[in-house]
Write a protein that holds these residues in place. Structure first.
Motif: not given
Length: 412
Positions: A320-327
């Protein structure tokens, strides 16, 4: 008048008048001006940070190596004339200051080289642009064979994480000597990834496929998949699941038959996770994919690797937090590919009943493990990860959530 010149530029100076009255006025004006500068800086940077990720003053972004600094270079003992100012502008990975820049090899890869024969130039040694990293157990050998054959056939690098300690029994497969094998008993793919997929090790791959083993790939073609995510600009993605034959946990992963890619799903009745509509801007409605078949771009993986916690080996809550790594905007850069889809068989692996061959080969396996205990540990890890995230947000005064206005709580 007495003037003190600042060391930065010769024409910058601060003046203090000899006259006492004028001196007080000058000093007060100067102090007021200086006190306003931090406020103006804070307002400007707060506004900028809301729209983009910022680097602190004095730091420079280095995409080649995670550790880099500019160290001053002096003329050598012999007094050789150098362009010191030009040299000091170069960014060198920490530890390489004493080496000539051309000999520094900043990254590595997972390519294997022959022991004899002509040397192969590193620049031309590989046509593999993406990597499949797969957690495997001997009980799923047939499934794994099908997956690996498909990826190797399309020029992917392959790395297998053996969580049951069984390695030699894979030697009868033709491709066994062409892939990397790593073994550690009762560990998850996230444990392996944190320790063996450091961003500098996999920096030469465009995409990292970090997958489970219980997947069916009859309708999946790796190279075509990569073409789609490149065209769609997806930094984090997964193939859609065939709902008729798959074990589905989250509806966002279900395939849309008449779609190429989807980035959100809709739920118009309020449920336990709330309503999902076109105005939704966060997980579980948009901006995330599930854990079984992640695909990361090089840049997204460099970020995600740092978020993986060493001791939270199931990584529940991480998705759920990987969106912060979506550039960028997670509602655009994260998505599910419908044209290339898979089956999720939902087979029990870690903690499941182990067959006799595996027990005979790996006598050190913890036989007390069971699926219910593994599930309880996973939920506990999810709570722990959530607490760590909230604590990190609270403690880091320099971090501003790029997806939430500063006036709204940043806790998960």
């Amino acid at each position: 008048m007495i003037c003190f010149k600042t060391p930065m530029k010769s024409n910058n100076s601060v003046c203090v008048l000899e006259d006492i009255g004028k001196s007080r006025s000058c000093i007060c004006t100067f102090l007021i001006t200086m006190s306003l500068i931090p406020g103006a800086y804070f307002i400007a940077t707060a506004s900028l940070r809301y729209h983009s990720f910022m680097l602190s003053t004095g730091l420079r972004l280095n995409t080649d190596s995670v550790r880099c600094e500019v160290s001053p270079i002096q003329n050598d003992a012999a007094g050789e004339n150098r362009d010191v100012e030009k040299c000091n502008e170069k960014c060198r990975p920490v530890g390489t200051e004493l080496l000539p820049q051309g000999i520094v090899s900043k990254t590595s890869n997972l390519e294997m080289y022959p022991l004899s024969g002509p040397a192969i130039s590193e620049k031309h040694s590989s046509s593999k642009h993406s990597l499949l990293a797969l957690a495997v157990g001997y009980a799923q050998k047939e499934l794994v064979n099908q997956i690996v054959e498909k990826f190797l056939g399309e020029e992917f690098g392959v790395m297998l994480f053996h969580y049951d300690g069984v390695v030699d029994e894979w030697n009868d497969l033709e491709w066994s000597t062409r892939v990397i094998h790593v073994s550690a008993i009762n560990q998850t793919k996230w444990w392996f990834a944190k320790r063996f997929l450091h961003p500098d090790i996999v920096a030469e791959y465009d995409y990292i496929f970090l997958w489970d083993e219980d997947l069916g790939l009859d309708n999946f073609h790796p190279r075509r998949y990569v073409s789609i995510i490149e065209e769609e600009g997806l930094e984090i993605s997964q193939p859609a699941l065939d709902p008729a034959k798959s074990h589905v946990h989250h509806r966002i992963t279900v395939r849309h038959p008449r779609s190429r890619v989807h980035r959100r799903y809709y739920r118009f009745q309020d449920g336990g996770s709330g309503r999902c509509d076109r105005n939704s801007s966060a997980p579980p409605c948009v901006g995330w994919v599930e854990m079984m078949a992640h695909v990361f771009s090089r840049a997204a993986w460099r970020c995600a690797w740092y978020m993986i916690q060493n001791d939270l080996i199931h990584a529940w809550g991480l998705d759920k937090q990987l969106g912060y790594c979506a550039q960028g905007d997670r509602t655009i850069k994260v998505g599910v590919v419908d044209e290339e889809y898979i089956l999720h068989l939902g087979l029990p692996t870690l903690g499941a009943a182990t067959n006799n061959l595996v027990l005979e080969i790996s006598g050190s396996l913890d036989k007390s493990n069971n699926r219910s205990a593994v599930r309880l540990r996973s939920y506990a890890e999810m709570r722990s990860f959530r607490n760590r995230w909230n604590q990190a947000v609270k403690e880091d005064e320099c971090w501003v959530d790029p997806f939430i206005p500063p006036t709204i709580s940043q806790h998960i």
